[in-house]
Design an enzyme around this catalytic site. Structure first.
Site, short mmCIF file in Angstrom:
data_model
loop_
_atom_site.label_atom_id
_atom_site.label_comp_id
_atom_site.label_asym_id
_atom_site.label_seq_id
_atom_site.Cartn_x
_atom_site.Cartn_y
_atom_site.Cartn_z
N GLU A 30 43.51 -31.63 85.70
CA GLU A 30 44.26 -31.96 86.93
C GLU A 30 45.34 -30.91 87.18
O GLU A 30 45.52 -30.44 88.30
CB GLU A 30 44.90 -33.35 86.81
CG GLU A 30 43.85 -34.45 86.84
CD GLU A 30 44.41 -35.83 86.54
OE1 GLU A 30 45.55 -35.95 86.07
OE2 GLU A 30 43.69 -36.81 86.79
N LYS A 64 53.83 -47.06 92.74
CA LYS A 64 53.99 -45.85 91.90
C LYS A 64 55.30 -45.10 92.16
O LYS A 64 55.64 -44.19 91.43
CB LYS A 64 52.80 -44.88 92.15
CG LYS A 64 51.42 -45.49 91.99
CD LYS A 64 51.10 -45.79 90.54
CE LYS A 64 49.71 -46.33 90.32
NZ LYS A 64 48.66 -45.38 90.41
C1 5RP Z 1 44.22 -39.58 85.73
C2 5RP Z 1 45.43 -39.63 86.57
C3 5RP Z 1 45.43 -40.58 87.71
O1 5RP Z 1 45.71 -39.88 88.88
C4 5RP Z 1 46.48 -41.63 87.49
O2 5RP Z 1 46.25 -42.24 86.22
C5 5RP Z 1 46.46 -42.69 88.59
O3 5RP Z 1 45.32 -43.45 88.48
P1 5RP Z 1 44.93 -44.57 89.52
O4 5RP Z 1 44.64 -43.87 90.82
O5 5RP Z 1 43.71 -45.21 88.92
O6 5RP Z 1 46.08 -45.54 89.64
O7 5RP Z 1 46.40 -38.93 86.37
O8 5RP Z 1 44.37 -38.73 84.62
#
Ligand code: 5RP
Length: 218
Positions: free
Chosen positions: A103, A121
């Protein structure tokens, strides 16, 4: 609207940022999955995609969306991905899905990083979500001790290996007051591959799914 509806709504809103004929970087996780599903509707307009995980590449290919190797793709127009936490400064914690290394690479290769998340978030201070750190297996205990010295409580993610063959330590009990300097400091610890703080290169746009619609933070 439940959390999944908020994620779906914000994933669709990210389509606005997709430029015709370009290569799009695609993240990992449930919000990114909704983006992949939305992308399928406009797949004919894309030159291709670069995925930040094997799971996302599989999902993209399942929709008939071309997936390219980053080395063949060069600079990407945008990178779209979720986050585990974001501040209003668009500093993020990522890596809940364990894909943080790829990422960070794909985000770094993109001109613009569009973060998509539901409103839960958004936080004032990063760290209530345990900070994921990808480590080389032989460095696991050393890195854990280094994080304990810094006030964290490291927990090895059980039965989990990253796409790069490494381990994840989830660091609990941190209050990250200065994300940029902590990211720099942890980047210097031998054996750490990637820290799940995305602050040196933050998101450029945060699309936040709320009950009142999508809010845009820049
Ligand atoms: C994966 C990530 C995701 O973007 C993060 O965990 C958010 O996940 P979600 O969209 O399922 O809430 O960093 O490595």
């Amino acid at each position: 609207m439940d959390q999944n509806e908020l994620k779906k709504q914000v994933a669709k809103a990210a389509l606005e940022y997709v430029e015709v004929g370009t290569i799009v970087g695609v993240g990992t996780g449930s919000t990114a999955n909704y983006f992949i599903d939305a992308l399928a509707d406009i797949k004919g307009k894309l030159e291709g995609t670069v995925a930040s995980s094997v799971a996302s590449a599989d999902r993209l290919r399942g929709h008939g969306i071309p997936v390219m190797d980053l080395n063949a793709a060069g600079e990407l127009s945008i990178y779209v991905d979720g986050a585990d936490e974001s501040t209003k400064h668009l500093h993020l914690i990522k890596g809940g899905g364990g894909a943080l290394t790829r990422e960070k690479i794909v985000a770094g290769a993109a001109k613009k990083f569009i973060c998509i998340a539901d409103e839960s978030k958004l936080v004032d201070v990063l760290g209530a979500f345990p900070l994921p750190i990808e480590v080389i297996p032989m460095a696991r205990s050393f890195v854990a001790r280094e994080m304990t010295k810094r006030g964290g409580t490291p927990v090895l993610r059980e039965n989990f290996t990253t796409d790069n063959g490494n381990l994840i330590l989830d660091i609990h009990n941190l209050k990250i007051m200065d994300p940029v300097s902590l990211e720099h400091e942890l980047n210097d610890i031998p054996g750490i591959v990637t820290v799940g703080i995305f602050a040196i290169r933050p998101a450029d746009v945060l699309l936040l799914g709320t009950k009142d619609g999508v809010k845009t933070l820049t």
